[in-house]
Design an enzyme around this catalytic site. Structure first.
Site, short mmCIF file in Angstrom:
data_model
loop_
_atom_site.label_atom_id
_atom_site.label_comp_id
_atom_site.label_asym_id
_atom_site.label_seq_id
_atom_site.Cartn_x
_atom_site.Cartn_y
_atom_site.Cartn_z
N CYS A 67 -28.32 -28.16 2.42
CA CYS A 67 -27.43 -28.34 3.56
C CYS A 67 -26.43 -27.20 3.76
O CYS A 67 -25.56 -26.97 2.94
CB CYS A 67 -26.66 -29.64 3.31
SG CYS A 67 -25.62 -30.13 4.64
N CYS A 97 -35.48 -31.77 9.87
CA CYS A 97 -34.11 -32.07 9.50
C CYS A 97 -33.21 -31.38 10.53
O CYS A 97 -33.20 -30.16 10.66
CB CYS A 97 -33.86 -31.54 8.09
SG CYS A 97 -32.21 -31.82 7.50
N GLU A 112 -28.45 -24.91 11.52
CA GLU A 112 -29.72 -24.83 10.81
C GLU A 112 -30.64 -25.99 11.16
O GLU A 112 -30.18 -27.09 11.45
CB GLU A 112 -29.48 -24.90 9.30
CG GLU A 112 -28.54 -23.85 8.80
CD GLU A 112 -28.23 -23.98 7.32
OE1 GLU A 112 -27.46 -23.19 6.81
OE2 GLU A 112 -28.77 -24.91 6.69
N CYS A 169 -18.83 -29.09 9.72
CA CYS A 169 -18.63 -30.51 9.45
C CYS A 169 -17.19 -30.72 9.01
O CYS A 169 -16.62 -29.88 8.31
CB CYS A 169 -19.58 -30.98 8.34
SG CYS A 169 -19.50 -32.77 8.03
N CYS A 206 -16.92 -32.81 2.14
CA CYS A 206 -17.51 -33.08 0.83
C CYS A 206 -17.60 -31.74 0.09
O CYS A 206 -18.25 -30.80 0.57
CB CYS A 206 -18.90 -33.70 0.95
SG CYS A 206 -18.92 -35.23 1.92
N CYS A 214 -20.92 -29.75 -0.71
CA CYS A 214 -21.82 -29.45 0.40
C CYS A 214 -21.39 -28.14 1.06
O CYS A 214 -20.22 -27.96 1.41
CB CYS A 214 -21.77 -30.60 1.40
SG CYS A 214 -22.65 -30.25 2.94
N1 SAH Z 1 -23.18 -35.84 7.03
C1 SAH Z 1 -24.40 -36.55 6.79
C2 SAH Z 1 -25.66 -35.75 7.04
C3 SAH Z 1 -25.71 -34.33 6.54
S1 SAH Z 1 -25.84 -33.98 4.81
C4 SAH Z 1 -24.40 -37.13 5.41
O1 SAH Z 1 -23.55 -36.76 4.62
O2 SAH Z 1 -25.23 -37.97 5.11
C5 SAH Z 1 -27.45 -34.46 4.35
C6 SAH Z 1 -27.56 -34.82 2.87
O3 SAH Z 1 -27.51 -33.65 2.02
C7 SAH Z 1 -26.44 -35.73 2.41
O4 SAH Z 1 -26.97 -36.75 1.61
C8 SAH Z 1 -25.60 -34.80 1.59
O5 SAH Z 1 -24.77 -35.46 0.70
C9 SAH Z 1 -26.65 -33.92 0.95
N2 SAH Z 1 -26.15 -32.68 0.40
C10 SAH Z 1 -25.16 -31.91 0.85
N3 SAH Z 1 -24.97 -30.85 0.05
C11 SAH Z 1 -25.89 -30.94 -0.93
C12 SAH Z 1 -26.20 -30.15 -2.06
N4 SAH Z 1 -25.51 -29.04 -2.32
N5 SAH Z 1 -27.20 -30.55 -2.87
C13 SAH Z 1 -27.89 -31.69 -2.59
N6 SAH Z 1 -27.65 -32.48 -1.55
C14 SAH Z 1 -26.65 -32.12 -0.72
#
Ligand code: SAH
Length: 370
Positions: free
Chosen positions: A345, A118, A105, A125, A129, A132
Site C-alpha cells: 500500500c 486493487c 496507485e 490518506c 496508520c 502504512c
Molecule cells: N484504508 C483501507 C484500505 C486501504 S489499505 C483500510 O485500511 O482497510 C489496504 C490494506 O493494506 C489494509 O488492510 C492495510 O492495513 C494494509 N496495509 C497497509 N500497509 C501495509 C503494509 N506495510 N504491509 C501490509 N499491509 C499493509
C-alpha cells in the site's frame, strides 16, 4: 458526417472540486452532453466507454467529428507515471498522475481462478496508520467516482482476455471516508462494467458510520476490516481511528453488517514481528473474530520507510495461522504480491516521491522494539 454534435460544454464537476474523468458522467449527464442528437448516440457512447473500454476517439459507431469533440470533452483522468510488472507478469502495478498532479496507485493481480484489481479511493490518506506507506504521506484529496472506475477500466484493458473478476478497494485511501463517490463507483463497476457485487470488497480501518451505511445498501458487497490488533491498547497505536471507534463498537457494527447483508466479513491482519504475531495475539484475535464468523487474511507486514518494524517470519506466520485454526478460525495466508515492485500500500508512490515523505506521525511505542 459532421456538425451534428452540440456545442454545449460537458456537465462539469470540476467546479465541485475533483472530477476530471470521462467515467464521472452518468447516462443523464452524457445525454445532456449530447443534447440535440438522437438518443441512440448516448447508447453508443455508453457502450463504447463501458463495453468496449474505448477512447471516445475510437468509438467508431460515432461520427468522426463527434468523436474528436468527445475526446476533448471527456478526457482520461489517469496519466501513466510508472508501470511495473512482477510475478512473471501476474502482477502489474501502475502509478498514475492525475490532472492536478496527485499520484495514485492501482494493482492488477492475476490468480488461477480470478483476476483482482486493487483500487485507490483517495490520493493519500488521513487515517495515519503508522505502518502504512500511504498513512505516512498524509491526505491529498478524495478521488472522484470516475477516477476510481477508470482504474478498473485501465486494468481490464491490460488484462485483455483474462477478465477482471474482482475489485478490492484496498489501494491508497480510506474508501468509507469518501463514501458517496466510492459507492457510486461500486454501482458503476457493477452496473456498467458488469462485475458481480459479490466480487467487490470495500476495506476499511473501521469507520463505523460508513459500515452502518454500507449495511443499508442494496448491493451486497464484501466488507473487509483492517484489524491488526484485537485489544484496544495496541489497536489505538496501530490504527489511530480505534480511539474514536474502539473494538467493542466495531464488532457491533460488523455484526450488523454481516446479518443485514449476508456477506462474509473478513479481517485483515498484517503480521508485525513481536508486535501482533504472538500466540497470545492469535488467541485474542480468535476470541474477537469467532463470534462474528469472520474470515482472517494474514499478510506479513511489508516494511515501509518511516516505520521501524519488520514483517513476521514464515515460521511465525504459519504458527499464528495454526493457532487460529486450532481455535476454529478460518484464516488465509496471503501471498505477498509484487514485493519487488513496491506493491505494498502506497509504496510505489513513496519510493517515487521519497523526498516528500513526512516523518511518521507517532513515536514508536513501548510495544515496538528499539
Ligand atoms: N484504508 C483501507 C484500505 C486501504 S489499505 C483500510 O485500511 O482497510 C489496504 C490494506 O493494506 C489494509 O488492510 C492495510 O492495513 C494494509 N496495509 C497497509 N500497509 C501495509 C503494509 N506495510 N504491509 C501490509 N499491509 C499493509
Amino acid at each position: 458526417m459532421t456538425g451534428d454534435f452540440p456545442t454545449s460544454d460537458p456537465p462539469s464537476r470540476t467546479e465541485r472540486g475533483i472530477s476530471t474523468s470521462r467515467y464521472d458522467h452518468d447516462r443523464s449527464e452524457l445525454d445532456a452532453l449530447l443534447a440535440g442528437l438522437p438518443t441512440y448516440r448516448t447508447e453508443q457512447l455508453w457502450q463504447g466507454l463501458y463495453s468496449d473500454l474505448a477512447d471516445p476517439d475510437d468509438i467508431t459507431t460515432l461520427p468522426a467529428a463527434l468523436r474528436s469533440q468527445l475526446a476533448e470533452q471527456l478526457p482520461a483522468a489517469l496519466h501513466l507515471d510508472q508501470r511495473s510488472v512482477s510475478d512473471n507478469g501476474e502482477t502489474v502495478k501502475w502509478l498514475w498522475r492525475l490532472a492536478d498532479g496527485s499520484l495514485i496507485e492501482t494493482v492488477l493481480m492475476h490468480y488461477e481462478e480470478r483476476s483482482t484489481v486493487c483500487v485507490s479511493s483517495q490520493a493519500g490518506c488521513a487515517m495515519a496508520c503508522g505502518f502504512c506507506a500511504t498513512g505516512q504521506m498524509g491526505f491529498d484529496r478524495h478521488l472522484s467516482t470516475g477516477e476510481m472506475v477508470e482504474q478498473v477500466v485501465r486494468a481490464q484493458q491490460e488484462a485483455g482476455d483474462r477478465r477482471v473478476s474482482n475489485v478490492v478497494f484496498m489501494g491508497m485511501g480510506e474508501p468509507l471516508a469518501n463514501y458517496d463517490r466510492t459507492w457510486a463507483a461500486v454501482e458503476r463497476i457493477h452496473g456498467a462494467l458488469g462485475l458481480s457485487a459479490r466480487h467487490l470488497t470495500i476495506s476499511t480501518v473501521g469507520l463505523i458510520p460508513g459500515i452502518l451505511k454500507l449495511a443499508e445498501e442494496t448491493l451486497p458487497v464484501n466488507l473487509a476490516v483492517s484489524l491488526h490488533a484485537a485489544n484496544d491498547r495496541l489497536r489505538d497505536e496501530l490504527v489511530p481511528v480505534n480511539r474514536r471507534w474502539p473494538l467493542t463498537a466495531l464488532a457491533e457494527a460488523c455484526s450488523h453488517h454481516a446479518t443485514t447483508t449476508g456477506r462474509r466479513l473478513s479481517f485483515e491482519w498484517a503480521l508485525m514481528h513481536d508486535v501482533n504475531d504472538t500466540l497470545r495475539d492469535a488467541a485474542e484475535l480468535a476470541d474477537y473474530a469467532g463470534p462474528l464468523s469472520a474470515h482472517v487474511n494474514l499478510i506479513p507486514l511489508n516494511p515501509t520507510p518511516g516505520w521501524p518494524i519488520r514483517g513476521s517470519s514464515h515460521l511465525r506466520v504459519r504458527e499464528f495461522a495454526g493457532e487460529l485454526g486450532n481455535r476454529g478460525i478460518n484464516a488465509t495466508i496471503r501471498r505477498t504480491r509484487g514485493v519487488d515492485i513496491d506493491a505494498a500500500c502506497g509504496q510505489l508512490r513513496a519510493s517515487r516521491t521519497s523526498v516528500d515523505l513526512r516523518p511518521p506521525r507517532r513515536e514508536a511505542s513501548s510495544h515496538l522494539p528499539d
